[in-house]
Motif scaffolding. Structure first.
Motif, PDB file in Angstrom:
ATOM      1  N   GLU A  60       0.936  -1.023   0.034  1.00 23.65           N
ATOM      2  CA  GLU A  60      -0.049  -0.032   0.027  1.00 23.65           C
ATOM      3  C   GLU A  60       0.791   1.344  -0.031  1.00 23.65           C
ATOM      4  N   ILE A  61       2.171   1.059   0.345  1.00 25.33           N
ATOM      5  CA  ILE A  61       3.044   2.407   0.267  1.00 25.33           C
ATOM      6  C   ILE A  61       4.005   2.322  -0.961  1.00 25.33           C
ATOM      7  N   PHE A  62       4.606   1.171  -1.130  1.00 22.04           N
ATOM      8  CA  PHE A  62       5.721   1.157  -2.126  1.00 22.04           C
ATOM      9  C   PHE A  62       5.123   0.190  -3.254  1.00 22.04           C
TER      10      PHE A  62
END
Length: 149
Positions: A60-62
């Motif tokens: 969800e971030i990277f």
């Protein structure tokens, strides 16, 4: 517990003891460059939808695999530099060619395990040439930043 000691009759120079600050000074810039290049290339190619990493830490971030870029790649670069420092000029060429040929094979295996996916227009030969340039650049940078070696 048994301790292995060097034979005094071998007349070999003592093993150099390298401190952590020395190792960071010697390898740090090269490892940092490898991480930076790996991150930029992954962001570019993932952004162009040419490849993706279906299984990765913190998806969800990277958008790229930080496990490979920040852990595996630095370790592989350290092993690569160590190997390159031990061989002749032709050995260096052989190592770079071998690793560049190995990477498309490793990509294929990663695809089989669901860790990596390529767009249909991606050709694995791109990875061969990409790693050829990447590894050459990494080693040239290492040599330039460590001229006394």
């Amino acid at each position: 517990m048994n301790t292995v000691k060097r034979s005094k009759g071998l007349n070999l120079p003592p093993w150099p003891k390298k401190s952590l600050p020395f190792l960071i000074k010697e390898f740090g810039p090269t490892v940092f460059l490898a991480i930076l290049l790996g991150t930029c290339l992954d962001l570019y190619f993932v952004g162009k939808n040419l490849y993706m990493f279906p299984k990765r830490p913190f998806p969800e971030i990277f958008s790229f695999n930080i496990g490979f870029t920040f852990i595996a790649l630095p370790i592989l670069v350290l092993v690569f530099i160590n190997m390159m420092n031990r061989v002749t000029k032709w050995g260096k060429v052989g190592i770079i060619l071998f690793l560049s040929l190995l990477m498309p094979i490793m990509e294929r295996l990663s695809e089989l395990f669901g860790l990596f996916e390529h767009a249909s227009e991606w050709k694995h030969i791109y990875s061969f040439f990409g790693y050829l340039v990447f590894l050459s650049l990494i080693f040239v940078f290492y040599r330039l930043t460590n001229k006394e070696h």
